[in-house]
Structure formats: structure tokens, C-alpha cells
Design an enzyme around this catalytic site. Sequence first.
Site, PDB file in Angstrom:
ATOM      1  N   GLN A   1      66.703  60.382 -83.238  1.00  0.00           N
ATOM      2  CA  GLN A   1      67.869  61.130 -83.722  1.00  0.00           C
ATOM      3  C   GLN A   1      67.497  62.133 -84.809  1.00  0.00           C
ATOM      4  O   GLN A   1      68.232  63.074 -85.058  1.00  0.00           O
ATOM      5  CB  GLN A   1      68.944  60.163 -84.240  1.00  0.00           C
ATOM      6  CG  GLN A   1      69.516  59.240 -83.182  1.00  0.00           C
ATOM      7  CD  GLN A   1      70.355  59.966 -82.128  1.00  0.00           C
ATOM      8  OE1 GLN A   1      70.683  61.150 -82.265  1.00  0.00           O
ATOM      9  NE2 GLN A   1      70.706  59.266 -81.068  1.00  0.00           N
TER      10      GLN A   1
ATOM     11  N   THR B   1      52.738  60.626 -61.451  1.00  0.00           N
ATOM     12  CA  THR B   1      52.638  62.083 -61.586  1.00  0.00           C
ATOM     13  C   THR B   1      53.660  62.552 -62.609  1.00  0.00           C
ATOM     14  O   THR B   1      54.847  62.240 -62.487  1.00  0.00           O
ATOM     15  CB  THR B   1      52.904  62.752 -60.220  1.00  0.00           C
ATOM     16  OG1 THR B   1      51.977  62.208 -59.289  1.00  0.00           O
ATOM     17  CG2 THR B   1      52.756  64.264 -60.302  1.00  0.00           C
TER      18      THR B   1
ATOM     19  N   CYS C   1      74.617  54.038 -75.206  1.00  0.00           N
ATOM     20  CA  CYS C   1      74.198  53.139 -74.139  1.00  0.00           C
ATOM     21  C   CYS C   1      75.094  51.916 -74.105  1.00  0.00           C
ATOM     22  O   CYS C   1      75.171  51.229 -73.117  1.00  0.00           O
ATOM     23  CB  CYS C   1      72.751  52.717 -74.293  1.00  0.00           C
ATOM     24  SG  CYS C   1      71.925  53.445 -75.665  1.00  0.00           S
TER      25      CYS C   1
HETATM   26  N1  PLP Z   1      66.398  55.258 -80.019  1.00  0.00           N
HETATM   27  C1  PLP Z   1      67.515  55.770 -80.538  1.00  0.00           C
HETATM   28  C2  PLP Z   1      67.724  55.760 -82.018  1.00  0.00           C
HETATM   29  C3  PLP Z   1      68.499  56.306 -79.699  1.00  0.00           C
HETATM   30  O1  PLP Z   1      69.614  56.808 -80.219  1.00  0.00           O
HETATM   31  C4  PLP Z   1      68.281  56.292 -78.299  1.00  0.00           C
HETATM   32  C5  PLP Z   1      69.327  56.780 -77.377  1.00  0.00           C
HETATM   33  O2  PLP Z   1      70.499  56.758 -77.666  1.00  0.00           O
HETATM   34  C6  PLP Z   1      67.087  55.769 -77.816  1.00  0.00           C
HETATM   35  C7  PLP Z   1      66.163  55.256 -78.696  1.00  0.00           C
HETATM   36  C8  PLP Z   1      66.784  55.749 -76.351  1.00  0.00           C
HETATM   37  O3  PLP Z   1      66.424  57.056 -75.921  1.00  0.00           O
HETATM   38  P1  PLP Z   1      66.348  57.462 -74.393  1.00  0.00           P
HETATM   39  O4  PLP Z   1      67.726  57.801 -73.955  1.00  0.00           O
HETATM   40  O5  PLP Z   1      65.417  58.649 -74.358  1.00  0.00           O
HETATM   41  O6  PLP Z   1      65.765  56.309 -73.653  1.00  0.00           O
END
Ligand code: PLP
Length: 367
Positions: free
Chosen positions: A168, A227, A308
Site C-alpha cells: 500500500q 513463462t 479480499c
Molecule cells: N498486502 C497488502 C497490505 C494488501 O493490501 C494486499 C491486497 O489487498 C495484498 C498484500 C495482496 O496483494 P495482491 O492482490 O497483489 O495479492
Amino acid sequence: MTPARHYLDANATEPLRPEARAAMLRALDVPGNPSSVHNEGRAARRVLEDAREAIAARFGAPAANLVFTSGATEANALVRHALGGTRRVIASAVEHDSILAARPAALLPVDRKGVADLDALAALSADGEPALVCLMLANNETGVIQPVAQAAALCQRFGAWLHVDAVQAGGRIPVSLSTLGADSLAISSHKLGGPAGVGAVLFGSKAIGPAPLIPGGGQERGWRAGTPPLPAIAGFAAAAEAARGSPHLAEMRDRIEAAAIAAGASVAGAGAERLPNTTCLVQPDVPAMAQVMALDLAGIAVSAGAACSSGKVASSHVLAAMGLGPLAGCGIRVSLPWNAAEADAEAFAAAYPAMVARLRRAMVRAA
Ligand code: PLP
């Protein structure tokens, strides 16, 4: 006429930058595989290595120490995989789920502002057992910036490996692995305004051998087989070059916070150093998901906690770790994208008090 939309969920994913789109379109026309020895393969290899150099230089590591991954989730998992077997994992309580999912042996507490307790880190590291310490640079829900350079000094003293999730912070504030003194850093393209599905681990000067999660053809110096997705990687590099910090967003964030505070909200992490684009607004007794849905109907996209986990109505582990108790279910994250306009902040400032008043009336009727 379609009502205007205001996208204020950049920490979930940033809008694609035009530089990234253009670089991806160019790379789509490069026909070769970077592993092939012929002319086309060498041209593809150049695209790959130019991108590697640009991203590594941008984040303060030698190009040879950068491993491309499918994103930061994989980057974090790769570091844990490489080191977690031989080292006890210590992670801050406010790390992203991609760090916490594998259950660290010890959690570093944070204070009321969301800042990790370095005395606790010193106490945990002092027993001599080799540790892998995971401390993010900026929190995805609150934007609170962690004292990573101080943590790095402690880790060095105790022989611990410091892994920094800079997802972030990358592109929003200056990020340099060498300046921070970290041993590894995770970054993600789509949080910089590049495409999703690509990210990287950058390693510092401590040499460790390849420990692939995905073994096979030996690409990425044995760290990750498969790849490489050239168009995505080219877009990632272009986004990393274009994302040069976003201090201009702080004024809009402050405008948003002022309106929310006037409507009864408090700001999680207020008083701590924070990202300029992020605020976490806590409105007592009003469930975060109801706020998100009501704002969406008003044309404003924000989120409750991490992207997520959106869809799951559970309260935020970040706010809970900050000691907010039942308020941990009442915080929404507003994160301004690189291309935010004054109109976005104004729309939020108008919609937020109306949303709170409406939800409170509905709660009284339902009671
Ligand atoms: N780390 C942090 C602090 C995040 O905010 C996120 C995604 O929200 C991730 C890791 C995971 O990233 P990615 O979507 O590239 O897997």
C-alpha cells in the site's frame, strides 16, 4: 442519464494508469518467450529485464534481486516459504491476511493508533531464536505507517530477517528496500495503477538460495517457474515509474475526514503518520457493511476493511488489534485513487452525513 460514480477504493485496486495500458499494448506485440535464444526470444527477454531494472531501481534493490510473482499474496507466501521453515515467524497483528493466514508464532501488538510495539519486538527477538519478522510499511485499512526503519535496526541487532509488505505504500510514499534496511519487500502492480496478477519480491544483500513455491522450468533464477506474463510485467514497470507519490491527495482526504467527523465519526489511526490517500472512518453503532451498501447506492465506492474480505461481514482484525472493541465492525475505508478529483471528495462529504442520518433513522425504527 447514468448517475455519477465516485471510486474511492484505491487500496482494493488502483485504476489502470494510461502509461501502464500503453506499455501492455506494446508488450502484447512482442511474440517471443524470454527463455528462447532466438531473436524474438531475446527481444522478449529485453522487455522482461528492462521492467525488472525499472522496478528494482524504483524500490531500492539490485535488479538481480527481484523475483516476479503473481502478486503480493504470492510474494508474501514465497518469503514465508523460503524462511518460515527455519525461522520463528513474528508478525504485527495488523498484517494483511496473506501474512496472517499461515499463523505466525507470535503477534506484535499495536497501540491505539495502530503503530507496532517495537519494545515487544525487541523482547520477542532477544531470546536468540532466529526469527522472520513481518511488518508492513503502511496498513491497507487505516493507512498507518509503521516504524520499519527502527524495526530493521532491531532485527539487524538480533539477527532476525525483516520482511516488509510495502503493497500500500508503494507509489504513494517513497519506498526503498535499502533505505529502510529491510531484507525483503513485497509489492503489487495493481496497487500502483498497473494490472492485477503480477507483483514482486525484492531481496536485500543477504543471500538465500531459491526456494520456489512453484518448481519447474527454473525461470526467475529458480525462484518461480513458468513463462513470465510479459504484458502484465511491462504494465507493472510503467505503473511503478508513473506512481511518484500522492501528497496532493492529503487535502481531499482531510476534507472527507472533516465532513465525517462533523457527522459523528472518528478516524482510526488519527495522530499517527498515515498514507495521504487513506482514511478509516468509524461511525459508532452503524455496521460497516450497511454504510458501504448505502454509499454504493449514492454512487460512492468504498469498502469495509480489506477488499479480499469484503463480502464477509466480520469486523476488522486491524481495528480490533487497535483496541476498538465493538467499534471494529463500524469502520469504513475510504482510499483515494491516483486520479481522484475534488468532485469525488465533495460527493463523499455530501453523501456521508445523509447516509449516517438515514441508517440511524432506520435503526431506530427497527429497534
Ligand atoms: N498486502 C497488502 C497490505 C494488501 O493490501 C494486499 C491486497 O489487498 C495484498 C498484500 C495482496 O496483494 P495482491 O492482490 O497483489 O495479492
